[in-house]
Each structure stands twice: as C-alpha cells, then as structure tokens.
Design an enzyme around this catalytic site. Structure first.
Site, PDB file in Angstrom:
ATOM      1  N   ASP A   8       0.886  -1.157   0.000  1.00  9.45           N
ATOM      2  CA  ASP A   8       0.000   0.000   0.000  1.00  9.45           C
ATOM      3  C   ASP A   8       0.934   1.220   0.000  1.00  9.45           C
ATOM      4  OD1 ASP A   8      -2.306   1.629   0.414  1.00  9.45           O
ATOM      5  OD2 ASP A   8      -1.754   1.752   2.532  1.00  9.45           O
ATOM      6  N   ASP A  10      -0.173   5.053   0.873  1.00 11.79           N
ATOM      7  CA  ASP A  10      -0.477   6.016   1.936  1.00 11.79           C
ATOM      8  C   ASP A  10      -0.474   5.318   3.300  1.00 11.79           C
ATOM      9  OD1 ASP A  10      -0.986   8.246   0.172  1.00 11.79           O
ATOM     10  OD2 ASP A  10      -2.886   7.327  -0.350  1.00 11.79           O
ATOM     11  N   GLY A  45      -7.534   3.920   3.001  1.00 12.29           N
ATOM     12  CA  GLY A  45      -7.628   2.806   2.057  1.00 12.29           C
ATOM     13  C   GLY A  45      -8.844   2.885   1.151  1.00 12.29           C
ATOM     14  N   ILE A  46      -9.727   3.852   1.415  1.00  9.25           N
ATOM     15  CA  ILE A  46     -10.999   3.956   0.682  1.00  9.25           C
ATOM     16  C   ILE A  46     -10.827   4.936  -0.484  1.00  9.25           C
ATOM     17  CG2 ILE A  46     -13.452   4.548   0.963  1.00  9.25           C
ATOM     18  CD1 ILE A  46     -12.475   2.107   2.648  1.00  9.25           C
ATOM     19  N   ARG A  48     -11.345   7.736  -3.547  1.00  7.93           N
ATOM     20  CA  ARG A  48     -11.758   9.147  -3.434  1.00  7.93           C
ATOM     21  C   ARG A  48     -13.295   9.278  -3.413  1.00  7.93           C
ATOM     22  NH1 ARG A  48      -9.213  12.499  -8.046  1.00  7.93           N
ATOM     23  NH2 ARG A  48      -7.415  11.301  -7.299  1.00  7.93           N
ATOM     24  N   SER A 117      -4.930   5.081  -4.470  1.00  7.49           N
ATOM     25  CA  SER A 117      -4.695   6.471  -4.875  1.00  7.49           C
ATOM     26  C   SER A 117      -4.329   6.634  -6.342  1.00  7.49           C
ATOM     27  CB  SER A 117      -3.581   7.082  -4.028  1.00  7.49           C
ATOM     28  OG  SER A 117      -3.308   8.389  -4.500  1.00  7.49           O
ATOM     29  N   ASN A 119      -3.097   9.274  -7.293  1.00  5.01           N
ATOM     30  CA  ASN A 119      -1.908  10.131  -7.217  1.00  5.01           C
ATOM     31  C   ASN A 119      -0.632   9.338  -6.948  1.00  5.01           C
ATOM     32  OD1 ASN A 119      -3.138  12.882  -7.406  1.00  5.01           O
ATOM     33  ND2 ASN A 119      -4.257  12.163  -5.611  1.00  5.01           N
ATOM     34  N   LYS A 146     -10.768  -1.653  -2.005  1.00  5.95           N
ATOM     35  CA  LYS A 146     -10.521  -2.368  -0.758  1.00  5.95           C
ATOM     36  C   LYS A 146     -11.757  -2.188   0.132  1.00  5.95           C
ATOM     37  CE  LYS A 146      -5.659  -1.049  -1.162  1.00  5.95           C
ATOM     38  NZ  LYS A 146      -4.527  -0.270  -0.614  1.00  5.95           N
ATOM     39  N   ASP A 171      -1.620  -0.384   6.139  1.00  6.15           N
ATOM     40  CA  ASP A 171      -1.857   0.315   7.411  1.00  6.15           C
ATOM     41  C   ASP A 171      -3.338   0.433   7.738  1.00  6.15           C
ATOM     42  OD1 ASP A 171      -2.289   2.199   5.287  1.00  6.15           O
ATOM     43  OD2 ASP A 171      -2.418   3.739   6.846  1.00  6.15           O
TER      44      ASP A 171
HETATM   45  C1  BG6 Z   1      -5.722   5.675  -0.248  1.00 10.97           C
HETATM   46  C2  BG6 Z   1      -5.920   6.543   0.963  1.00 10.97           C
HETATM   47  O1  BG6 Z   1      -4.395   5.245  -0.302  1.00 10.97           O
HETATM   48  O2  BG6 Z   1      -6.009   6.406  -1.434  1.00 10.97           O
HETATM   49  C3  BG6 Z   1      -7.327   7.114   0.971  1.00 10.97           C
HETATM   50  O3  BG6 Z   1      -5.696   5.781   2.147  1.00 10.97           O
HETATM   51  C4  BG6 Z   1      -7.588   7.835  -0.341  1.00 10.97           C
HETATM   52  O4  BG6 Z   1      -7.469   7.986   2.081  1.00 10.97           O
HETATM   53  C5  BG6 Z   1      -7.350   6.895  -1.511  1.00 10.97           C
HETATM   54  O5  BG6 Z   1      -8.931   8.317  -0.388  1.00 10.97           O
HETATM   55  C6  BG6 Z   1      -7.566   7.574  -2.859  1.00 10.97           C
HETATM   56  O6  BG6 Z   1      -6.581   8.549  -3.052  1.00 10.97           O
HETATM   57  P1  BG6 Z   1      -6.564   9.633  -4.202  1.00 10.97           P
HETATM   58  O7  BG6 Z   1      -5.166  10.211  -4.114  1.00 10.97           O
HETATM   59  O8  BG6 Z   1      -6.819   8.927  -5.503  1.00 10.97           O
HETATM   60  O9  BG6 Z   1      -7.641  10.611  -3.907  1.00 10.97           O
HETATM   61 MG    MG Z   2      -2.886   3.107   3.520  1.00 11.75          MG
END
Ligand code: BG6
Ligand code: MG
Length: 216
Positions: A8, A10, A45-46, A48, A117, A119, A146, A171
C-alpha cells in the site's frame, strides 16, 4: 517461500493521511459537514469517491448532490490535496522504507504498489522511489475497492505470482482485509488502531528483515 512484496502507499511508504484529512476537512466544512481525525481513520484505504460518499452519509447529505456535483466536490478536494503534496521529498519516506526496498532489490524480490490512490505515480516520483517498483496497479482498472481483494490479486499477477506467494503491507483495516481475502500473507504497518487479522503487525519497516519475510 514468498517471492514478491505488495505495498500500500499512503501510510506504508509515506504518511499522507494528514494531507488527505486537511483536504477532506476543508471540503466537508465548505458544505456544512464536520469531520474529525477519528472519522478520518474510516477513510484510510478507501477510494476518493467512496470517501466522499462516507462523508456525505456522515453529514446526512447523501441525497443532496447529483453525480456531476459529487465529481466536482471530489475534484476540488483532490486539487487541494495535490497542492499539499508539492513539498514532499525523500525525507518524507517513512522510517526504514528506503532500506527495506533496497534490501528487496538486493535479494531480487519484485515489489508492486497496490494503492487506491490515483496520485500514486506522482507521490512516488516526489519521494524518488518510483524506480524501486516493478509495477503499480492502476486503481482506475478496478471494479471494486478495498476491502475487496481485487487490487491485491492484480498486484500479484503484475509480477507473475499467485497471491499465496506474496507478502502484502497495509496500514488500513480495509487493506488488511483485502490482503487476507486474496490469500496473501499480511503485514500490518504503523497501526494507530488495532489491525485485525494481520499475520504480523509492526510499527515500522525497520523491524522487518527481507530474508526472514521470504521464509513465511
Ligand atoms: C488511499 C488513501 O491510499 O487512497 C485514501 O488511504 C484515499 O485515504 C485513496 O482516499 C484515494 O486517493 P486519491 O489520491 O486517488 O484521492
Ligand atoms: Mg494506507
């Protein structure tokens, strides 16, 4: 014997939860919903859009926005979040991460990112560890987030392994549940709250040795 590692991002590679929280809190405030740091744990982990849904439900406003409006809200949050990421440097890697990835490379163990994510590629560039990974699962290709095991199954496939042959690092409870549902060995990392069902829980990757994990 294990042959690959699935990470993972973040909360395992770097601590971006504080930036997600700031950006979501601002957005929630702007639409009259109050969230706190404890609620933020439920967003780890959830994805956006699913995070936005949880915030709207929390504020009793789940029926107040059209899909287009929700997409605009999620985009606004992400623009703020990406602004907060601009100053990330390799110093923001969590303790032991660089050493662990280097040790994996020295042992010819492939490493994959399985993060919700969108990002992730940008964050890995900022942290200067993009080259340490053999693949990144694109969360846009997933039909379920997830705790569904899909992302971990795809991560194992990306390095030609069965989930049972890989170790997953997470995490968040949703992530540990996904790892276990895929059949992988689960390492819970940096848990503020108890992580149920992980095979091992550590505070930092410095507590782990690559050769020992490969024996699991
Ligand atoms: C996960 C984070 O890794 O990525 C979440 O734990 C977040 O909090 C999710 O919402 C989506 O991220 P992003 O960067 O695509 O908005
Ligand atoms: Mg995480």
């Amino acid at each position: 014997m294990k042959k690959g590692f699935v990470f993972d991002l973040d909360g395992v590679i770097t601590d971006t939860a504080k930036f997600h929280y700031l950006a979501w809190k601002d957005l929630a405030d702007s639409i009259g919903i109050s969230i706190d740091i404890k609620f933020n744990e439920r967003l780890k982990g959830i994805s956006r859009m699913d995070s936005l849904e949880r915030i709207l439900v929390h504020g009793g406003k789940e029926n107040e926005y059209s899909l287009d409006e929700k997409e605009a809200l999620a985009t606004k949050k992400n623009t703020h979040y990406v602004e907060l990421l601009q100053d990330l440097t390799p110093a923001d890697l969590l303790p032991g991460v660089k050493e662990f990835l280097d040790e994996a490379k020295a042992n010819h163990v492939p490493c994959v990112i399985a993060s919700a994510s969108k990002n992730a590629p940008f964050i890995l560039e900022k942290l200067e560890v993009a080259d340490e990974f053999d693949a990144i699962v694109d969360p846009a290709t997933l039909s379920k987030g997830k705790p569904d095991p899909e992302i971990f199954i795809k991560a194992a496939q990306a390095i030609d392994l069965k989930p049972e042959e890989a170790v997953g690092f997470e995490d968040a409870q949703a992530g540990v549940d996904g790892i276990k549902a895929s059949g992988m060995f689960a390492v819970g990392v940096m848990a503020n709250e108890a992580l149920h069902g992980a095979d091992i829980v550590v505070k930092k990757l410095t507590e782990l040795s690559v050769p020992e994990l490969l024996q699991k």
